[in-house]
Design a protein around this motif. Sequence first.
Motif, PDB file in Angstrom:
ATOM      1  N   ILE A  63      10.387  -3.866  -0.979  1.00 23.07           N
ATOM      2  CA  ILE A  63       9.023  -3.343  -0.966  1.00 23.07           C
ATOM      3  C   ILE A  63       8.084  -4.339  -0.295  1.00 23.07           C
ATOM      4  CG2 ILE A  63       9.415  -1.937  -3.022  1.00 23.07           C
ATOM      5  CD1 ILE A  63       7.928  -4.021  -4.657  1.00 23.07           C
ATOM      6  N   GLY A  64       6.869  -3.882   0.027  1.00 23.20           N
ATOM      7  CA  GLY A  64       5.878  -4.739   0.655  1.00 23.20           C
ATOM      8  C   GLY A  64       4.809  -5.154  -0.337  1.00 23.20           C
ATOM      9  N   ASP A  70       1.855   2.363  -4.896  1.00 22.92           N
ATOM     10  CA  ASP A  70       3.144   2.903  -5.317  1.00 22.92           C
ATOM     11  C   ASP A  70       3.819   2.020  -6.364  1.00 22.92           C
ATOM     12  OD1 ASP A  70       3.044   5.156  -3.675  1.00 22.92           O
ATOM     13  OD2 ASP A  70       3.971   4.115  -1.984  1.00 22.92           O
ATOM     14  N   TYR A  71       3.564   0.715  -6.316  1.00 19.12           N
ATOM     15  CA  TYR A  71       4.191  -0.237  -7.233  1.00 19.12           C
ATOM     16  C   TYR A  71       3.110  -1.088  -7.896  1.00 19.12           C
ATOM     17  CZ  TYR A  71       8.240   1.228  -4.564  1.00 19.12           C
ATOM     18  OH  TYR A  71       9.213   1.993  -3.969  1.00 19.12           O
ATOM     19  N   LEU A  96      10.613 -11.518   0.108  1.00 21.88           N
ATOM     20  CA  LEU A  96       9.447 -10.924  -0.531  1.00 21.88           C
ATOM     21  C   LEU A  96       8.688 -11.975  -1.334  1.00 21.88           C
ATOM     22  CD1 LEU A  96       7.628  -8.602  -1.483  1.00 21.88           C
ATOM     23  CD2 LEU A  96       9.354  -8.068  -3.229  1.00 21.88           C
ATOM     24  N   GLY A  97       9.411 -12.890  -1.982  1.00 19.24           N
ATOM     25  CA  GLY A  97       8.761 -13.955  -2.732  1.00 19.24           C
ATOM     26  C   GLY A  97       7.881 -14.815  -1.848  1.00 19.24           C
ATOM     27  N   HIS A 144      14.530  -8.916   6.808  1.00 20.79           N
ATOM     28  CA  HIS A 144      13.153  -8.526   6.484  1.00 20.79           C
ATOM     29  C   HIS A 144      12.560  -7.710   7.619  1.00 20.79           C
ATOM     30  CE1 HIS A 144      10.947 -11.387   9.200  1.00 20.79           C
ATOM     31  NE2 HIS A 144      12.148 -11.914   9.230  1.00 20.79           N
ATOM     32  N   GLY A 145      11.526  -6.956   7.274  1.00 20.67           N
ATOM     33  CA  GLY A 145      10.748  -6.222   8.261  1.00 20.67           C
ATOM     34  C   GLY A 145       9.308  -6.677   8.294  1.00 20.67           C
ATOM     35  N   ASP A 146       8.821  -7.202   7.177  1.00 19.65           N
ATOM     36  CA  ASP A 146       7.452  -7.714   7.099  1.00 19.65           C
ATOM     37  C   ASP A 146       7.410  -9.175   7.505  1.00 19.65           C
ATOM     38  OD1 ASP A 146       6.642  -5.254   6.234  1.00 19.65           O
ATOM     39  OD2 ASP A 146       6.255  -5.854   4.155  1.00 19.65           O
ATOM     40  N   THR A 147       6.216  -9.623   7.846  1.00 16.82           N
ATOM     41  CA  THR A 147       5.994 -11.029   8.161  1.00 16.82           C
ATOM     42  C   THR A 147       4.620 -11.428   7.638  1.00 16.82           C
ATOM     43  OG1 THR A 147       6.077 -12.700   9.924  1.00 16.82           O
ATOM     44  CG2 THR A 147       5.006 -10.595  10.454  1.00 16.82           C
TER      45      THR A 147
END
Length: 236
Positions: A63-64, A70-71, A96-97, A144-147
């Motif tokens: 998750i982002g 949503d979370y 994510l951390g 990962h997809g986020d940065t």
Amino acid sequence: MNLNTSFPKTIYAIQHLAFEDLGSLEDVFYQLGFRVRYFEAGVDDLSPALNYEGLTIILGGPIGVYETEDYPFLIDEISGLRQRLKDDKPTIGICLGAQLIAHALGANVYAGEQKEIGWSELEIKNVEQNILSPLKNTKVLHWHGDTFDLPENATLLASSAMYPNQAFSIGKNILALQFHLEILEESFEKWLIGHTCEIRNAQLSIQQLRNDNYLYAQDLEQKTQNLMRSFLEYLI
């Protein structure tokens, strides 16, 4: 390694996905006489882990940090983490951390231009006492997809060919790692099963990922042990 007898002897870990655990780090902690306690994000009250005076590790997940609608548990997790970082309590974030740490420190976290999944080397930055020096010329696992942008007052420790901000530190107590140094060779099949939709959507080869794990994971495990021992020496 001589451990400070006053340093708390349990490592707390916040887990966002069942199979993304401490991996090879868990063996290091046991060897050094620590216990491990997991907290399940979205299920458990995370405040004991976020208020803890000892080392807390915030693990990865799909998750982002921006998906709070949503979370909603993320709202309390980010709030508790923000106070933890302000108090300079020993903290490691992985994937994510790391994004949660960056966000809690006021940096932007956002979807990257493309997924970074697979094994490749880092560019280890030439900074004084770079804790990631043992990983020079070592392939690590990216997933990962986020940065994120680099937070204010952070020291950039590593980059990859695809993303410039792969790891940073704040002082000696806070370490954020976008990549996965904790992967355990014998557990990697769980990742291939659990992330099958993401792998196929990215049009990656499951067999290639499996082969690369066989080639590179054991070397990473050995170097991760040295890295984590050094990090704990800084703390205690």
